[in-house]
Design a protein around this motif. Structure first.
Motif, PDB file in Angstrom:
ATOM      1  N   ALA A  58      -3.397   5.014  -0.380  1.00 41.48           N
ATOM      2  CA  ALA A  58      -2.447   3.894  -0.393  1.00 41.48           C
ATOM      3  C   ALA A  58      -1.333   4.109   0.626  1.00 41.48           C
ATOM      4  CB  ALA A  58      -1.867   3.729  -1.796  1.00 41.48           C
ATOM      5  N   LEU A  59      -0.853   5.322   0.731  1.00 41.34           N
ATOM      6  CA  LEU A  59       0.184   5.618   1.717  1.00 41.34           C
ATOM      7  C   LEU A  59      -0.339   5.436   3.133  1.00 41.34           C
ATOM      8  CD1 LEU A  59       1.834   8.786   0.093  1.00 41.34           C
ATOM      9  CD2 LEU A  59       2.823   6.492   0.264  1.00 41.34           C
ATOM     10  N   CYS A  60      -1.584   5.844   3.376  1.00 43.57           N
ATOM     11  CA  CYS A  60      -2.179   5.675   4.702  1.00 43.57           C
ATOM     12  C   CYS A  60      -2.290   4.195   5.065  1.00 43.57           C
ATOM     13  CB  CYS A  60      -3.554   6.327   4.763  1.00 43.57           C
ATOM     14  SG  CYS A  60      -3.531   8.138   4.695  1.00 43.57           S
ATOM     15  N   ARG A  61      -2.557   3.361   4.084  1.00 42.23           N
ATOM     16  CA  ARG A  61      -2.692   1.929   4.336  1.00 42.23           C
ATOM     17  C   ARG A  61      -1.342   1.222   4.380  1.00 42.23           C
ATOM     18  NH1 ARG A  61      -7.883  -0.069   3.285  1.00 42.23           N
ATOM     19  NH2 ARG A  61      -9.349   1.500   2.537  1.00 42.23           N
ATOM     20  N   GLY A  62      -0.265   1.941   4.123  1.00 39.52           N
ATOM     21  CA  GLY A  62       1.054   1.330   4.119  1.00 39.52           C
ATOM     22  C   GLY A  62       1.395   0.601   2.847  1.00 39.52           C
ATOM     23  N   GLU A  63       0.589   0.814   1.773  1.00 41.86           N
ATOM     24  CA  GLU A  63       0.817   0.138   0.481  1.00 41.86           C
ATOM     25  C   GLU A  63       1.696   1.028  -0.395  1.00 41.86           C
ATOM     26  OE1 GLU A  63      -3.088  -0.480  -0.987  1.00 41.86           O
ATOM     27  OE2 GLU A  63      -3.665  -1.893   0.607  1.00 41.86           O
ATOM     28  N   ARG A  64       2.962   1.052  -0.103  1.00 37.72           N
ATOM     29  CA  ARG A  64       3.869   1.985  -0.764  1.00 37.72           C
ATOM     30  C   ARG A  64       4.099   1.611  -2.235  1.00 37.72           C
ATOM     31  NH1 ARG A  64       6.016   5.434   2.805  1.00 37.72           N
ATOM     32  NH2 ARG A  64       7.523   6.137   1.252  1.00 37.72           N
ATOM     33  N   SER A  65       4.146   0.328  -2.518  1.00 41.11           N
ATOM     34  CA  SER A  65       4.348  -0.066  -3.922  1.00 41.11           C
ATOM     35  C   SER A  65       3.153   0.364  -4.786  1.00 41.11           C
ATOM     36  CB  SER A  65       4.565  -1.579  -4.012  1.00 41.11           C
ATOM     37  OG  SER A  65       3.447  -2.269  -3.473  1.00 41.11           O
ATOM     38  N   ARG A  66       1.938   0.227  -4.216  1.00 43.21           N
ATOM     39  CA  ARG A  66       0.749   0.667  -4.963  1.00 43.21           C
ATOM     40  C   ARG A  66       0.756   2.180  -5.142  1.00 43.21           C
ATOM     41  NH1 ARG A  66      -4.451   1.954  -2.746  1.00 43.21           N
ATOM     42  NH2 ARG A  66      -6.035   2.122  -4.398  1.00 43.21           N
ATOM     43  N   ALA A  67       1.208   2.901  -4.089  1.00 50.06           N
ATOM     44  CA  ALA A  67       1.280   4.360  -4.191  1.00 50.06           C
ATOM     45  C   ALA A  67       2.277   4.772  -5.263  1.00 50.06           C
ATOM     46  CB  ALA A  67       1.659   4.959  -2.837  1.00 50.06           C
ATOM     47  N   SER A  68       3.416   4.068  -5.345  1.00 48.31           N
ATOM     48  CA  SER A  68       4.409   4.390  -6.373  1.00 48.31           C
ATOM     49  C   SER A  68       3.857   4.111  -7.767  1.00 48.31           C
ATOM     50  CB  SER A  68       5.682   3.571  -6.134  1.00 48.31           C
ATOM     51  OG  SER A  68       6.247   3.876  -4.877  1.00 48.31           O
ATOM     52  N   HIS A  69       3.112   3.018  -7.901  1.00 45.57           N
ATOM     53  CA  HIS A  69       2.515   2.676  -9.201  1.00 45.57           C
ATOM     54  C   HIS A  69       1.502   3.738  -9.622  1.00 45.57           C
ATOM     55  CE1 HIS A  69       1.108   0.191 -12.496  1.00 45.57           C
ATOM     56  NE2 HIS A  69      -0.142   0.314 -12.056  1.00 45.57           N
ATOM     57  N   LEU A  70       0.674   4.182  -8.691  1.00 52.23           N
ATOM     58  CA  LEU A  70      -0.303   5.230  -8.999  1.00 52.23           C
ATOM     59  C   LEU A  70       0.385   6.539  -9.357  1.00 52.23           C
ATOM     60  CD1 LEU A  70      -2.957   4.543  -6.189  1.00 52.23           C
ATOM     61  CD2 LEU A  70      -3.259   4.204  -8.658  1.00 52.23           C
ATOM     62  N   LEU A  71       1.512   6.803  -8.708  1.00 50.79           N
ATOM     63  CA  LEU A  71       2.250   8.023  -9.026  1.00 50.79           C
ATOM     64  C   LEU A  71       2.772   7.980 -10.454  1.00 50.79           C
ATOM     65  CD1 LEU A  71       3.408  10.729  -7.955  1.00 50.79           C
ATOM     66  CD2 LEU A  71       5.445   9.446  -7.237  1.00 50.79           C
ATOM     67  N   LEU A  72       3.252   6.807 -10.878  1.00 50.65           N
ATOM     68  CA  LEU A  72       3.701   6.663 -12.267  1.00 50.65           C
ATOM     69  C   LEU A  72       2.535   6.846 -13.237  1.00 50.65           C
ATOM     70  CD1 LEU A  72       6.151   3.617 -11.941  1.00 50.65           C
ATOM     71  CD2 LEU A  72       6.745   6.003 -12.380  1.00 50.65           C
ATOM     72  N   ASN A  73       1.384   6.285 -12.892  1.00 49.93           N
ATOM     73  CA  ASN A  73       0.201   6.460 -13.743  1.00 49.93           C
ATOM     74  C   ASN A  73      -0.197   7.924 -13.846  1.00 49.93           C
ATOM     75  OD1 ASN A  73       0.080   3.702 -14.134  1.00 49.93           O
ATOM     76  ND2 ASN A  73      -1.457   3.356 -12.533  1.00 49.93           N
TER      77      ASN A  73
END
Length: 823
Positions: free
Chosen positions: A67-82
């Protein structure tokens, strides 16, 4: 641009982190909780030892990284919370891949987000994660935040980072050129009694080189040999540091240490799986066994016979003596031992270091030492590369000239070595300096890649000197082909080459002025596209071009609208153009503006304004300007007196003009032909034969050779007064003096001159032009031969005497009583 991370934010995170369950135990328990495994195997710590076991959350970590590589930071943050909610027994390794990506990217902001998650779940750091977090901050340019992190965790909670963390921080300081943070780090290391390893010394060297602090490099060297024995890689780093700071003596001595280590088989070099060279020696401080010998470069009286000596008493006091003829017999066996290392990586490292020193020789114009190093490479069996020859040619051409550089280029071609583009560029610059346009153009055509416009600018400068703007068009197209961005120097020369259309001494017309305006506009548009502003030189050349074309209105507009700071040379260019165009009042206004703006006039300014006074025929104003000139510390020169005499002659005051000429002689100021021609021109107009003959004798006595203008004024003066025979005789005498002022030299070349002058075929004039071109003679020389040939054609015999005939001497005393001769 990046968003700054505040110091208070780090303090709050550190406080909350240390208040967690992990930090409620005693300090020794905290130390036990931290994993103290060895974390680094390379200089920057990117290769870790194998993990004990794979993290159970690797799949989730990979999703976050994706997600970070794709620039999807909000998705990366959500996955981190999960990740934090899905697993209740997480460890530091469960965040390793995330932190590793952030360190490589770098992504310092997501590192902070991950840290907060670890703090919320009361997950303790290990050395690997700590190092990765520091690398992410340092590589991202967050030095202040990284420094705060090291300080807070250490001073308040006793969590002290390992040495690679400090090395990573020092490396970032070197890269970002921050000595303030580097000094804070070094002070912290001293207070916490953190030692140094070879990586630390490497980063310190980078900082010292950036600061151009040679003494610091020597201090690092002394400290290094107190704790470590010499290795090939460490010596290479010191050699590079010495060469970048132009310390050839130390660089050469260190190079000889490296040669000695190679001879003794102390190599410690192997290849990684990627094919990169690295040191195989363990990073364990072992002081140098024995003293380091004192090496020196002994420069004798002959710079090209440099004796290079090295005493390799590092272990066994062995000696290797290298001179300009090769290697001594005592060391022939040792050099023979190098044959078995030819295929080993150490030879490549040795060649790199030799190339570094040879390139330093090029920068310091030391061709003698460069030549000796090339001989030493051959003796050691090291084949010079194209890069090595690049430095060698730079040293040779800077010290010995273009011809020697071209000889080395031939040697490269014989050895099937393709010269680098930088090598060709260096030779092209030297060709341009020597005005060898054909060779320079041929070399520039061979360049396939270039990042510096200097070789092309040098060619443009040569075209400008030789007044051949058409030669520059093709080379400018070559720049466009290479997509090479011009610099301001290039545009300065383009304005000089193409700003005006007409050749020198031709007046501008309506058509040439239109073309000139189009050219100037095109050059300025190209400057705007490349975001380059005018310099004072480019503006001066632009204004000079407008003045040469007689575009005074445009010149004044550019001058008044210019946003470039205008100095004295630019004002002089404008004043000269106005005076040449007889715009005396505008010239005076610009001169007053110059004084008002505080721009200091120089000698050229005053001479231009004194010449301006000749337009308005005001000797009083000219005298006032001379007084101002003297007060400002500039003494009148030949051109100053020429302008003053011109004003007096416009009044018809020949006596006062000749008195001023005598003053020039009394002051010891050298005379030039322009000074005499100024008087001859007015004497010709007024029919003053006495003045003409007096000036001719003055020129002969002061050994000032006449030019075609002199001949024109004298000949026309006699003809206008009806003295045709005297005119022809004077023309012959002046032509002889144009050829040579010495009788002996004239007699030596008499036979050659007679063959050209007395020839009866129709190609005689062409042969005269070719003769002068082949012998590099000037225009006056060519005109003299053609004038003498014209005299013979009309029937006047040639007299090879440089002195006047008796008839001319009589005319000097009796010119007033002479009557016009009949043709």
């Amino acid at each position: 641009m990046y968003r700054p991370l505040l110091r208070t934010r780090f303090q709050l995170i550190a406080d909350s982190f240390c208040k967690s369950k992990f930090h409620k135990h005693e300090r020794r328990n905290v130390a036990n909780k931290l994993e103290l495994s060895r974390t680094l195997t390379t200089t920057m710590g990117y290769e870790f030892l194998e993990h004990k076991e794979e993290s159970i959350s690797k799949a989730t970590q990979m999703q976050i990284v994706d997600a970070l590589c794709r620039g999807e930071r909000s998705r990366a943050s959500h996955l981190l919370l999960n990740l934090g909610h899905a697993h209740h027994s997480l460890g530091a390794d469960d965040f390793f891949h995330i932190l590793n990506y952030c360190a490589r990217s770098p992504d310092p902001l997501f590192v902070m987000e991950t840290w907060r998650m670890m703090e919320e779940k009361e997950i303790g750091l290990n050395n690997k994660c700590y190092l990765l977090m520091m690398q992410a901050l340092c590589k991202g340019g967050y030095l202040e935040e990284a420094s705060n992190l090291i300080y807070f965790l250490g001073e308040r909670y006793g969590i002290y980072p390992i040495l690679p963390v400090y090395n990573s921080f020092l490396g970032a300081c070197a890269k970002l050129h921050s000595m303030v943070h580097a000094n804070l780090c070094l002070d912290l290391m001293d207070s916490r009694m953190v030692g140094k390893n070879e990586v630390t010394y490497t980063e310190l060297l980078k900082l010292a080189v950036w600061q151009k602090n040679l003494s610091a490099v020597h201090e690092i060297w002394e400290d290094y040999i107190k704790h470590y024995s010499l290795s090939v890689f460490s010596l290479r780093k010191f050699i590079r540091s010495f060469t970048r700071l132009r310390d050839l003596k130390s660089a050469y001595e260190t190079l000889q240490h490296m040669v000695a280590l190679a001879m003794m088989g102390k190599l410690y070099i192997n290849r990684t799986s990627e094919g990169r060279l690295r040191s195989s020696r363990l990073d364990i401080p072992i002081p140098l066994n024995g003293r380091l010998s004192s090496l020196k470069v002994d420069f004798g009286e002959n710079d090209h016979a440099v004796a290079l000596r090295t005493d390799t008493s590092v272990r066994n006091n062995e000696q290797c003596v290298i001179s300009n003829v090769g290697i001594s017999e005592a060391e022939s066996v040792k050099i023979g031992m190098m044959n078995k290392f030819k295929a080993l990586p150490v030879m490549k490292v040795l060649r790199w270091s030799f190339s570094d020193v040879i390139h330093a020789c090029g920068r310091t114009q030391n061709s003698g030492l460069a030549e000796q190093l090339m001989l030493q490479m051959q003796s050691l069996g090291l084949q010079p590369s194209s890069h090595t020859y690049d430095g060698f040619i730079r040293a040779i051409v800077s010290d010995r000239g273009l011809s020697n550089g071209m000889e080395v280029l031939k040697i490269m071609q014989q050895n099937n070595l393709k010269p680098q583009d930088s090598t060709i560029a260096t030779l092209s610059v030297e060709c341009s300096k020597a005005l060898e346009l054909d060779l320079a153009e041929a070399l520039l055509d061979q360049i396939s890649r270039c990042t510096n416009p200097n070789p092309f600018s040098a060619f443009f400068a040569a075209c400008d000197t030789m007044d051949k703007p058409e030669r520059a068009i093709k080379i400018f197209a070559k720049m466009r082909q290479l997509k090479l961005k011009p610099d301001i120097r290039t545009y300065e020369l383009l304005f000089s080459l193409f700003g005006n259309v007409n050749a020198p001494y031709e007046e501008g017309n309506m058509f040439s002025q239109v073309d000139s305006a189009k050219r100037i506009n095109a050059i300025e548009m190209d400057m705007a596209r490349n975001n380059i502003q005018h310099s004072h030189i480019s503006m001066k050349n632009l204004l000079k071009a407008l003045g040469a074309e007689g575009m005074i209105r445009e010149l004044i507009q550019y001058f008044c609208d210019s946003k470039t700071p205008l100095g004295t040379p630019t004002y002089n260019t404008v004043l000269h153009s106005l005076v040449e165009d007889q715009e005396s009042h505008r010239a005076m206004e610009i001169f007053k503006q110059m004084k008002t703006c505080g721009i200091p006039p120089d000698a050229a300014t005053y001479n231009i304004m004194i010449d301006c006074c000749s337009i308005i025929r005001c000797f009083k104003s000219a005298s006032a300007l001379v007084s101002m000139m003297v007060r400002d510390g500039f003494y009148p020169q030949t051109m100053t007196y020429t302008a003053l005499i011109k004003i007096l002659l416009d009044y018809g005051d020949f006596d006062e003009a000749l008195n001023l000429l005598d003053l020039v002689s009394l002051e010891g100021i050298p005379h030039d032909v322009l000074l005499y021609n100024t008087i001859l021109k007015k004497a010709c107009e007024k029919g003053r034969i006495d003045v003409i003959e007096f000036i001719i004798e003055q020129m002969h006595q002061n050994k000032v050779q006449p030019d075609p203008s002199t001949c024109h004024f004298v000949f026309s003066g006699y003809v206008n007064c009806g003295f045709h025979n005297a005119a022809m005789e004077a023309l012959q005498v002046l032509s002889m003096r144009m050829l040579c002022e010495e009788v002996s030299t004239l007699e030596e070349k008499r036979s050659d001159f007679e063959d050209l002058i007395l020839a009866e075929d129709s190609e005689a004039e062409s042969r005269i032009l070719q003769f002068c071109e082949d012998s590099d003679e000037n225009l006056a020389f060519t005109a003299a031969l053609l004038q003498l040939r014209w005299c013979t054609i009309v029937g006047f015999p040639i007299s090879w005497s440089l002195d006047r005939a008796s008839g001319l001497e009589d005319s000097q005393t009796n010119s007033n009583s002479r009557k016009p001769e009949t043709a």
